[in-house]
Design a protein around this motif. Structure first.
Motif, PDB file in Angstrom:
ATOM      1  N   ALA A 212       0.843  -1.195   0.000  1.00  0.00           N
ATOM      2  CA  ALA A 212       0.000   0.000   0.000  1.00  0.00           C
ATOM      3  C   ALA A 212       0.881   1.248   0.000  1.00  0.00           C
ATOM      4  O   ALA A 212       0.660   2.201  -0.752  1.00  0.00           O
ATOM      5  CB  ALA A 212      -0.919  -0.010   1.212  1.00  0.00           C
ATOM      6  N   TYR A 215       2.790   1.784  -3.442  1.00  0.00           N
ATOM      7  CA  TYR A 215       2.041   2.224  -4.623  1.00  0.00           C
ATOM      8  C   TYR A 215       1.149   3.430  -4.336  1.00  0.00           C
ATOM      9  O   TYR A 215       0.058   3.541  -4.864  1.00  0.00           O
ATOM     10  CB  TYR A 215       1.236   1.050  -5.193  1.00  0.00           C
ATOM     11  N   ASP A 238      -5.856   1.372   0.365  1.00  0.00           N
ATOM     12  CA  ASP A 238      -5.040   2.536   0.032  1.00  0.00           C
ATOM     13  C   ASP A 238      -5.696   3.330  -1.079  1.00  0.00           C
ATOM     14  O   ASP A 238      -6.504   2.796  -1.837  1.00  0.00           O
ATOM     15  CB  ASP A 238      -3.623   2.111  -0.388  1.00  0.00           C
ATOM     16  N   GLY A 242      -3.777   1.944  -7.738  1.00  0.00           N
ATOM     17  CA  GLY A 242      -4.783   0.955  -8.130  1.00  0.00           C
ATOM     18  C   GLY A 242      -4.235  -0.072  -9.109  1.00  0.00           C
ATOM     19  O   GLY A 242      -3.103   0.029  -9.581  1.00  0.00           O
ATOM     20  N   ILE A 243      -5.073  -1.066  -9.416  1.00  0.00           N
ATOM     21  CA  ILE A 243      -4.650  -2.154 -10.313  1.00  0.00           C
ATOM     22  C   ILE A 243      -5.760  -2.353 -11.339  1.00  0.00           C
ATOM     23  O   ILE A 243      -6.935  -2.449 -10.966  1.00  0.00           O
ATOM     24  CB  ILE A 243      -4.461  -3.467  -9.527  1.00  0.00           C
ATOM     25  N   VAL A 251      -2.055 -10.709  -9.970  1.00  0.00           N
ATOM     26  CA  VAL A 251      -1.081 -10.199  -8.993  1.00  0.00           C
ATOM     27  C   VAL A 251      -0.780 -11.207  -7.885  1.00  0.00           C
ATOM     28  O   VAL A 251       0.242 -11.099  -7.215  1.00  0.00           O
ATOM     29  CB  VAL A 251      -1.517  -8.853  -8.349  1.00  0.00           C
ATOM     30  N   TYR A 256       4.710 -12.213 -10.434  1.00  0.00           N
ATOM     31  CA  TYR A 256       3.942 -11.334 -11.310  1.00  0.00           C
ATOM     32  C   TYR A 256       3.979  -9.905 -10.786  1.00  0.00           C
ATOM     33  O   TYR A 256       3.683  -9.630  -9.633  1.00  0.00           O
ATOM     34  CB  TYR A 256       2.491 -11.807 -11.430  1.00  0.00           C
ATOM     35  N   LYS A 257       4.343  -9.004 -11.695  1.00  0.00           N
ATOM     36  CA  LYS A 257       4.358  -7.587 -11.326  1.00  0.00           C
ATOM     37  C   LYS A 257       3.477  -6.837 -12.304  1.00  0.00           C
ATOM     38  O   LYS A 257       3.638  -6.968 -13.508  1.00  0.00           O
ATOM     39  CB  LYS A 257       5.784  -7.041 -11.387  1.00  0.00           C
ATOM     40  N   ALA A 258       2.535  -6.068 -11.775  1.00  0.00           N
ATOM     41  CA  ALA A 258       1.599  -5.377 -12.656  1.00  0.00           C
ATOM     42  C   ALA A 258       1.974  -3.913 -12.808  1.00  0.00           C
ATOM     43  O   ALA A 258       1.119  -3.050 -12.904  1.00  0.00           O
ATOM     44  CB  ALA A 258       0.186  -5.507 -12.091  1.00  0.00           C
ATOM     45  N   GLY A 270       7.868  -9.536  -6.947  1.00  0.00           N
ATOM     46  CA  GLY A 270       6.539 -10.038  -7.300  1.00  0.00           C
ATOM     47  C   GLY A 270       6.204 -11.289  -6.510  1.00  0.00           C
ATOM     48  O   GLY A 270       5.456 -12.146  -6.975  1.00  0.00           O
ATOM     49  N   LEU A 271       6.784 -11.407  -5.305  1.00  0.00           N
ATOM     50  CA  LEU A 271       6.539 -12.609  -4.497  1.00  0.00           C
ATOM     51  C   LEU A 271       5.550 -12.368  -3.360  1.00  0.00           C
ATOM     52  O   LEU A 271       4.861 -13.274  -2.928  1.00  0.00           O
ATOM     53  CB  LEU A 271       7.854 -13.082  -3.857  1.00  0.00           C
ATOM     54  N   LEU A 273       2.559 -11.014  -2.729  1.00  0.00           N
ATOM     55  CA  LEU A 273       1.145 -11.401  -2.726  1.00  0.00           C
ATOM     56  C   LEU A 273       0.963 -12.911  -2.863  1.00  0.00           C
ATOM     57  O   LEU A 273      -0.004 -13.469  -2.330  1.00  0.00           O
ATOM     58  CB  LEU A 273       0.390 -10.673  -3.833  1.00  0.00           C
ATOM     59  N   SER A 274       1.894 -13.580  -3.577  1.00  0.00           N
ATOM     60  CA  SER A 274       1.729 -15.034  -3.691  1.00  0.00           C
ATOM     61  C   SER A 274       1.998 -15.685  -2.329  1.00  0.00           C
ATOM     62  O   SER A 274       1.357 -16.682  -1.977  1.00  0.00           O
ATOM     63  CB  SER A 274       2.627 -15.622  -4.776  1.00  0.00           C
ATOM     64  N   SER A 297      -6.806   0.673  -3.950  1.00  0.00           N
ATOM     65  CA  SER A 297      -7.103  -0.758  -3.823  1.00  0.00           C
ATOM     66  C   SER A 297      -7.478  -1.096  -2.390  1.00  0.00           C
ATOM     67  O   SER A 297      -7.029  -0.433  -1.455  1.00  0.00           O
ATOM     68  CB  SER A 297      -5.878  -1.607  -4.167  1.00  0.00           C
ATOM     69  N   PHE A 299      -7.312  -4.670  -0.194  1.00  0.00           N
ATOM     70  CA  PHE A 299      -7.027  -6.106  -0.111  1.00  0.00           C
ATOM     71  C   PHE A 299      -7.747  -6.638   1.123  1.00  0.00           C
ATOM     72  O   PHE A 299      -7.718  -6.013   2.182  1.00  0.00           O
ATOM     73  CB  PHE A 299      -5.519  -6.350   0.022  1.00  0.00           C
TER      74      PHE A 299
HETATM   75  P1  ADP Z   1       6.021  -6.791  -5.524  1.00  0.00           P
HETATM   76  O1  ADP Z   1       5.343  -5.704  -4.787  1.00  0.00           O
HETATM   77  O2  ADP Z   1       7.280  -7.275  -4.863  1.00  0.00           O
HETATM   78  O3  ADP Z   1       6.229  -6.508  -6.973  1.00  0.00           O
HETATM   79  P2  ADP Z   1       3.673  -8.391  -4.895  1.00  0.00           P
HETATM   80  O4  ADP Z   1       3.410  -9.855  -5.113  1.00  0.00           O
HETATM   81  O5  ADP Z   1       3.561  -7.889  -3.514  1.00  0.00           O
HETATM   82  O6  ADP Z   1       5.105  -8.101  -5.488  1.00  0.00           O
HETATM   83  O7  ADP Z   1       2.692  -7.583  -5.824  1.00  0.00           O
HETATM   84  C1  ADP Z   1       2.522  -7.970  -7.158  1.00  0.00           C
HETATM   85  C2  ADP Z   1       2.105  -6.779  -7.993  1.00  0.00           C
HETATM   86  O8  ADP Z   1       0.797  -6.338  -7.603  1.00  0.00           O
HETATM   87  C3  ADP Z   1       2.983  -5.575  -7.793  1.00  0.00           C
HETATM   88  O9  ADP Z   1       4.108  -5.614  -8.650  1.00  0.00           O
HETATM   89  C4  ADP Z   1       2.061  -4.414  -8.134  1.00  0.00           C
HETATM   90  O10 ADP Z   1       2.048  -4.199  -9.520  1.00  0.00           O
HETATM   91  C5  ADP Z   1       0.679  -4.926  -7.734  1.00  0.00           C
HETATM   92  N1  ADP Z   1       0.228  -4.380  -6.430  1.00  0.00           N
HETATM   93  C6  ADP Z   1       0.301  -5.003  -5.233  1.00  0.00           C
HETATM   94  N2  ADP Z   1      -0.220  -4.238  -4.255  1.00  0.00           N
HETATM   95  C7  ADP Z   1      -0.643  -3.106  -4.830  1.00  0.00           C
HETATM   96  C8  ADP Z   1      -1.287  -1.908  -4.348  1.00  0.00           C
HETATM   97  N3  ADP Z   1      -1.596  -1.740  -3.057  1.00  0.00           N
HETATM   98  N4  ADP Z   1      -1.596  -0.952  -5.261  1.00  0.00           N
HETATM   99  C9  ADP Z   1      -1.287  -1.115  -6.562  1.00  0.00           C
HETATM  100  N5  ADP Z   1      -0.671  -2.207  -7.078  1.00  0.00           N
HETATM  101  C10 ADP Z   1      -0.362  -3.197  -6.237  1.00  0.00           C
END
Ligand code: ADP
Length: 445
Positions: A212, A215, A238, A242-243, A251, A256-258, A270-271, A273-274, A297, A299
Motif C-alpha cells: 500500500a 504504490y 489505500d 490501483g490495479i 497479482v 507477477y508484477k503489474a 513479485g513474491l 502477494l503469492s 485498492s 485487499f
Molecule cells: P512486488 O510488490 O514485490 O512486486 P507483490 O506480489 O507484492 O510483489 O505484488 C505484485 C504486484 O501487484 C505488484 O508488482 C504491483 O504491480 C501490484 N500491487 C500489489 N499491491 C498493490 C497496491 N496496493 N496498489 C497497486 N498495485 C499493487
C-alpha cells in the motif's frame, strides 16, 4: 515392489515372446489347413510377411509412444530450465540493487571528511538497503518453504488488538509523509483474544501495508479487521495507483508484477502477494482484492474466528514496558564476531552487563562460574552447538532463561529450539528493539 523393466528390455522381450508363440502355433495351424508341401512353402512365405508386418506395426506403436513421453519430458525440462534462468536473473537483479547501496554507502562512510548530517543520511540509506535485501531473502525462504509444503501454522492465544496496535506503531514511521494512516479494530476487550497464528497474520498484513505504501504518493492508508459471520475479515486499503481489471487475479501469481507500462518501475520480486495467498489459505481463509486504477485498492483476507473468552491479562504487555535493568548479566555465545559485537554494543548501551564467548563449551563453563540472568546462544557453533550446550547448561542451572539465536529463520527451528530446552528464539538478523524486548521478557521483577 513392482519390477519395472527398462523400455529396451521390455520391447525385446515382447518381440521374442511373440516370435516364439508365432513359430510354435502358426506351423500347427498351417498343417491343419494343408499338407501339400508346395502350398505349405507358399503359406510359409505369407506367414513370414505377415509376421514382419505385425511386429513392425507393434514396434512403431510402442516406440512412438515411448518417444512422445521422452519428448514431453524433455520439453518440460527445457521450460523449467528457462524459468530457472529467468528466476535467477530476476533475483540477481533484485539482490544487486540493495547490495549496490550497501557496498556504496559503506565505502562513502569510510571518508573521514564527511559531516554528521551526511553520515546520518548514508547510514539511513545503508539500513534501508539492508532491509530491502533482508525482505528479499525472507521472501525466497518463505516461497521455498511453501513450495516444499514445510510451512507450518503455529496457533496460540493472543490479543488481536495488541497485534494491530503493534503493527500500527511499527509501520507508522515508514509511511510516506503525505499519507494519512489509521487502524480500525472491530472487536473489544476479551472478544479480541483469539487463537490463531499471530506471526503469519502479521506477516500478511505487513506485506499488504508495504505494498500500500509502495504504490501511493499521497492520500490515505487504513487497515484493520471486523467480524463477519464466523470469520474475521482483515482489510488493507489505500488510495494509491490501483490495479486494472486484467491484472487483478494475476497479482497473486508468483513473480507477477503489474507495474503500469511506461511509468516508473517499482522494485520487488513479485513474491509478496503469492506468499500472502499461500499463508491465507494455510490459515484457513482466503484473500482477494477490489481495485480501481487511479483510485486505489482494498485487499481483504479472512481467517476463522476462534475466540478465547476470558479476561485478557495485561501482565504480559506491561512486562515489555521499557525499564532498563542494571542488575542483569547476559551471557552471549556466538562464533561470528560481528554478531557478537552487535549484541554487545546494543546491550552495553542499555547498561546491561554482558559476557561474550565464542563457543558452546565456554558458554557452559561461564554458566558454572557466574550468576547469569539470561543466556543468548547461537544454535550453530563449532564444537559444542547451541543445542548441545543448552542440554549441559540445563543440568547445571535448569532455570536460567535461555534464548536461541540463529540465521536459519524457519519455523521448525523455533520448535526444535524450544523442545531442546530454550525458552525463546530470535531469528537473525534482529533489530535492537527485538533483542531488548525479548531479553526484557525474562527480567525478574
Ligand atoms: P512486488 O510488490 O514485490 O512486486 P507483490 O506480489 O507484492 O510483489 O505484488 C505484485 C504486484 O501487484 C505488484 O508488482 C504491483 O504491480 C501490484 N500491487 C500489489 N499491491 C498493490 C497496491 N496496493 N496498489 C497497486 N498495485 C499493487
Amino acid at each position: 515392489m513392482r519390477l519395472k523393466l527398462k523400455f529396451e528390455f521390455r520391447i525385446t522381450l515382447i518381440y521374442l515372446l511373440i516370435g516364439f508363440l508365432w513359430i510354435l502355433f502358426s506351423d500347427r495351424l498351417l498343417e491343419l489347413v494343408t499338407s501339400n508341401p508346395v502350398n505349405l512353402t507358399h503359406l510359409q512365405t505369407y506367414k513370414g510377411w505377415f509376421y514382419v508386418l505385425i511386429t513392425g506395426l507393434l514396434l512403431y506403436y510402442f516406440i512412438k509412444r515411448h518417444l512422445i513421453k521422452l519428448r514431453t519430458a524433455e520439453q518440460k525440462a527445457k521450460e523449467s530450465d528457462r524459468l530457472k534462468t529467468l528466476f535467477i536473473q530476476n533475483i540477481s537483479h533484485e539482490i544487486r540493487t540493495p547490495m549496490n547501496g550497501i557496498i556504496g554507502f559503506s565505502e562513502l562512510l569510510k571518508n573521514p571528511d564527511i559531516d554528521d548530517e551526511q553520515r546520518a543520511k548514508y547510514i539511513n540509506l545503508l539500513s534501508k538497503s539492508s532491509d530491502q535485501l533482508l525482505s528479499i531473502v525472507n521472501g525466497l525462504l518463505d516461497i521455498s518453504l511453501i513450495e516444499s509444503g514445510s510451512q507450518k501454522i503455529n496457533s496460540r492465544e493472543f490479543s488481536l488488538n495488541a497485534i494491530m496496535d503493534d503493527l500500527y506503531e511499527t509501520t507508522r514511521p515508514v509511511i510516506k509523509k503525505d499519507v494519512l494512516f489509521s487502524v480500525k479494530k472491530g472487536l473489544h476487550g476479551a472478544d479480541s483474544v483469539i487463537i490463531a497464528d499471530d506471526v503469519r497474520i502479521k506477516q500478511i498484513l505487513d506485506n499488504l501495508l508495504n505494498n500500500a505504501n509502495k504504490y501511493i504518493e499521497k492520500g490515505e492508508i487504513a487497515f484493520g479487521y471486523k467480524l463477519k459471520g464466523a470469520d474475521i475479515e482483515f482489510f488493507v486499503k489505500d488510495t494509491g495507483i490501483g490495479i486494472d481489471r486484467k491484472n487483478q487475479e494475476k497479482v497473486f501469481d508468483r513473480f507477477y508484477k503489474a507495474d503500469p507500462e511506461g511509468d516508473r518501475l517499482f522494485e520487488g520480486l513479485g513474491l509478496g502477494l503469492s506468499i500472502c495467498k499461500a499463508l491465507a489459505s494455510l490459515l484457513g481463509g482466503r484473500i482477494w482484492l477490489e481495485s480501481e486504477p487511479g483510485k486505489g485498492s482494498v485487499f481483504y483476507f479472512t481467517i476463522p474466528y476462534v475466540p478465547v473468552i476470558k479476561k485478557y491479562s495485561r501482565k504480559a504487555r506491561s512486562r515489555q514496558k521499557e525499564n532498563i535493568p542494571d542488575d542483569m548479566t547476559i551471557l552471549v555465545a556466538d562464533d561470528d564476531e560481528p554478531s557478537l559485537k552487535y549484541i554487545k554494543e546494543i546491550l552495553d548501551n542499555k547498561g546491561i552487563h554482558v559476557i561474550t564467548v565464542s563457543n558452546g563449551l565456554d558458554a557452559v563453563k561461564t554458566c558454572r562460574k557466574n550468576k547469569i540472568s539470561v543466556i543468548l546462544l547461537d544454535l550453530k557453533m563449532p564444537g559444542l552447538s547451541g543445542f548441545d550446550a543448552i542440554k549441559q547448561i540445563r543440568t547445571i542451572c535448569p532455570d536460567i532463561p535461555a534464548i536461541a539465536q540463529t540465521a536459519y529463520a524457519m519455523s521448525m527451528d523455533r520448535e526444535e529450539a524450544i523442545s531442546a530446552g530454550f525458552d525463546d528464539y530470535l531469528a537473525k538478523p534482529f533489530t535492537k528493539e527485538q533483542l531488548i524486548e525479548t531479553i526484557l521478557k525474562y527480567k525478574k521483577n
